[in-house]
Design an enzyme around this catalytic site. Structure first.
Site, PDB file in Angstrom:
ATOM      1  N   ASP A  81       0.837  -1.203   0.000  1.00 34.04           N
ATOM      2  CA  ASP A  81       0.000   0.000   0.000  1.00 34.04           C
ATOM      3  C   ASP A  81       0.878   1.264   0.000  1.00 34.04           C
ATOM      4  O   ASP A  81       1.900   1.310   0.697  1.00 34.04           O
ATOM      5  CB  ASP A  81      -0.847  -0.065   1.294  1.00 34.04           C
ATOM      6  CG  ASP A  81      -2.042   0.849   1.281  1.00 34.04           C
ATOM      7  OD1 ASP A  81      -2.470   1.270   0.196  1.00 34.04           O
ATOM      8  OD2 ASP A  81      -2.569   1.135   2.387  1.00 34.04           O
ATOM      9  N   HIS A  82       0.477   2.277  -0.728  1.00 33.74           N
ATOM     10  CA  HIS A  82       1.100   3.619  -0.703  1.00 33.74           C
ATOM     11  C   HIS A  82       2.618   3.635  -0.709  1.00 33.74           C
ATOM     12  O   HIS A  82       3.237   4.252   0.170  1.00 33.74           O
ATOM     13  CB  HIS A  82       0.628   4.397   0.534  1.00 33.74           C
ATOM     14  CG  HIS A  82      -0.755   4.894   0.390  1.00 33.74           C
ATOM     15  ND1 HIS A  82      -1.106   5.894  -0.489  1.00 33.74           N
ATOM     16  CD2 HIS A  82      -1.913   4.502   0.981  1.00 33.74           C
ATOM     17  CE1 HIS A  82      -2.405   6.098  -0.425  1.00 33.74           C
ATOM     18  NE2 HIS A  82      -2.924   5.247   0.445  1.00 33.74           N
ATOM     19  N   ASP A 103       2.563   5.352  -5.266  1.00 29.40           N
ATOM     20  CA  ASP A 103       1.813   6.564  -4.937  1.00 29.40           C
ATOM     21  C   ASP A 103       2.637   7.785  -5.340  1.00 29.40           C
ATOM     22  O   ASP A 103       3.465   8.274  -4.585  1.00 29.40           O
ATOM     23  CB  ASP A 103       1.496   6.580  -3.438  1.00 29.40           C
ATOM     24  CG  ASP A 103       0.741   7.832  -3.041  1.00 29.40           C
ATOM     25  OD1 ASP A 103       0.513   8.692  -3.906  1.00 29.40           O
ATOM     26  OD2 ASP A 103       0.382   7.947  -1.855  1.00 29.40           O
ATOM     27  N   GLU A 133      -2.134   6.473  -8.247  1.00 32.58           N
ATOM     28  CA  GLU A 133      -3.044   7.421  -7.570  1.00 32.58           C
ATOM     29  C   GLU A 133      -2.949   8.792  -8.205  1.00 32.58           C
ATOM     30  O   GLU A 133      -1.865   9.274  -8.538  1.00 32.58           O
ATOM     31  CB  GLU A 133      -2.708   7.523  -6.075  1.00 32.58           C
ATOM     32  CG  GLU A 133      -3.621   8.527  -5.352  1.00 32.58           C
ATOM     33  CD  GLU A 133      -3.397   8.630  -3.837  1.00 32.58           C
ATOM     34  OE1 GLU A 133      -3.059   7.604  -3.221  1.00 32.58           O
ATOM     35  OE2 GLU A 133      -3.564   9.729  -3.290  1.00 32.58           O
ATOM     36  N   HIS A 179      -8.106   9.251   4.791  1.00 28.50           N
ATOM     37  CA  HIS A 179      -7.510   8.128   5.532  1.00 28.50           C
ATOM     38  C   HIS A 179      -7.696   8.340   7.030  1.00 28.50           C
ATOM     39  O   HIS A 179      -7.574   9.464   7.521  1.00 28.50           O
ATOM     40  CB  HIS A 179      -6.006   8.052   5.256  1.00 28.50           C
ATOM     41  CG  HIS A 179      -5.672   7.452   3.937  1.00 28.50           C
ATOM     42  ND1 HIS A 179      -5.088   8.163   2.927  1.00 28.50           N
ATOM     43  CD2 HIS A 179      -5.834   6.199   3.462  1.00 28.50           C
ATOM     44  CE1 HIS A 179      -4.898   7.378   1.879  1.00 28.50           C
ATOM     45  NE2 HIS A 179      -5.342   6.176   2.176  1.00 28.50           N
ATOM     46  N   GLY A 180      -7.946   7.265   7.727  1.00 28.06           N
ATOM     47  CA  GLY A 180      -7.935   7.324   9.196  1.00 28.06           C
ATOM     48  C   GLY A 180      -9.154   7.971   9.824  1.00 28.06           C
ATOM     49  O   GLY A 180      -9.137   8.304  11.001  1.00 28.06           O
ATOM     50  N   HIS A 207      -9.870   4.751  -1.245  1.00 27.46           N
ATOM     51  CA  HIS A 207      -9.013   4.781  -0.053  1.00 27.46           C
ATOM     52  C   HIS A 207      -9.804   5.417   1.082  1.00 27.46           C
ATOM     53  O   HIS A 207     -10.782   6.120   0.848  1.00 27.46           O
ATOM     54  CB  HIS A 207      -7.742   5.587  -0.337  1.00 27.46           C
ATOM     55  CG  HIS A 207      -6.737   4.797  -1.101  1.00 27.46           C
ATOM     56  ND1 HIS A 207      -5.566   4.353  -0.556  1.00 27.46           N
ATOM     57  CD2 HIS A 207      -6.758   4.341  -2.368  1.00 27.46           C
ATOM     58  CE1 HIS A 207      -4.897   3.654  -1.457  1.00 27.46           C
ATOM     59  NE2 HIS A 207      -5.596   3.641  -2.577  1.00 27.46           N
ATOM     60  N   GLY A 231      -8.729   0.037   6.595  1.00 25.24           N
ATOM     61  CA  GLY A 231      -7.595  -0.224   7.484  1.00 25.24           C
ATOM     62  C   GLY A 231      -7.881   0.164   8.917  1.00 25.24           C
ATOM     63  O   GLY A 231      -7.856  -0.666   9.836  1.00 25.24           O
TER      64      GLY A 231
END
Ligand code: 13P
Length: 287
Positions: A81-82, A103, A133, A179-180, A207, A231
């Site tokens: 990932d990333h 990325d 991306e 994200h997050g 994402h 995630g």
């Protein structure tokens, strides 16, 4: 069976569903993630950050994922990932990852195209799929926070050129996700996704899946989302569960008493999401 991102997203396109791409945060939770996929009966993508891969070891992760895929007869792709670091990408490919993300979203558009193209050539020559991306996804990416004002949404005309020039197997789109985001939910820009989907024919990737409302899933899937990243939701739930069990369990009790409930929690979430990702209640089209 051990699969590439290209293979599992082809299945998803054929069935108008999306493949859950779940970040593993430690080795403990991995068997239950794959057992969850087995119980749902759908392919799964296991993804790791570079830091998780270094902490556990690239080769160890590949060996365990391959073994679980074969034992449980589940289609599993293993994805980095990333990755912004080409050396890490080469290390993952050498170890046997079947898919990687380059990325280049922070690079100027032209440079993102050039670098992604080189990564695609390198990976494809070794049978590995590549996700690229365009635009910036909000929240925090590997500890670097993206301010709301600095978010750049993916422009459909850029997406066309990017996909044509680079040959990526999947494209991560910036359409308002972060994200997050685990304390609130985001407003996804569905009209923008529709525009991108109309002009680009590679699988599209969400994402920041933790912050996406479940009621939005069908519309996202019906408009080309074939890889759906989750995630933080796994991380937060594993940690909460483990904190509780570690707090309650005597120090000389087997660690199993502490980690099994946390792994089970992860499995429940994986199964819940994957059932929704099957997109079984698709709208009936007339004529
Ligand atoms: P969340 O952690 O917000 O679910 O996002 C996962 C992700 O997109 C990984 O790249």
């Amino acid at each position: 069976m051990y699969k590439t991102l290209k293979e599992v997203t082809e299945t998803a396109s054929r069935l108008n569903m999306t493949v859950g791409a779940f970040n593993m945060h430690n080795l403990e939770m991995l068997p239950d993630m794959i057992r969850g996929a087995k119980e749902v009966g759908a392919p799964i993508i296991i993804q790791t950050s570079i830091d998780t891969a270094k902490y556990i070891g690239y080769e160890v992760i590949v060996a365990v994922v391959k073994s679980l895929a074969e034992t449980h007869m589940v289609d599993v792709a293993l994805h980095l990932d990333h990755a912004r670091d080409v050396d890490a990408i080469k290390e993952a490919i050498a170890a046997g990852y079947s898919s990687i993300m380059f990325d280049g979203s922070r690079l100027p558009f032209k440079e993102n195209i050039e670098k992604t193209k080189l990564v695609v050539e390198y990976a494809h020559a070794r049978g590995v799929s590549v996700e690229g991306e365009l635009g910036t996804i909000g929240g925090t990416e590997e500890g670097i926070s993206v301010a709301e004002d600095d978010k750049v949404y993916t422009r459909p005309e850029d997406a066309v050129l990017f996909v044509e020039e680079t040959g990526v197997d999947a494209l991560a789109v910036a359409i308002g996700t972060n994200h997050g985001q685990f304390k609130s939910k985001t407003e996804v820009n569905v009209p923008l996704l529709k525009e991108i989907h109309k002009v680009v024919d590679v699988p599209l990737v969400i994402h920041g899946g933790t912050g996406v409302k479940e009621e939005d899933y069908p519309e996202l899937i019906n408009n080309g989302i074939r890889k759906f990243n989750v995630g933080t939701e796994l991380l937060v739930n594993w940690t909460q569960e483990a904190k509780q069990t570690f707090g309650e369990t005597a120090v000389n009790k087997s660690l199993r008493y502490n980690v099994i409930p946390a792994n089970q929690k992860v499995k429940e979430i994986v199964k819940h999401k994957m059932n929704l990702f099957l997109n079984r209640h698709q709208p009936i089209t007339m004529g």
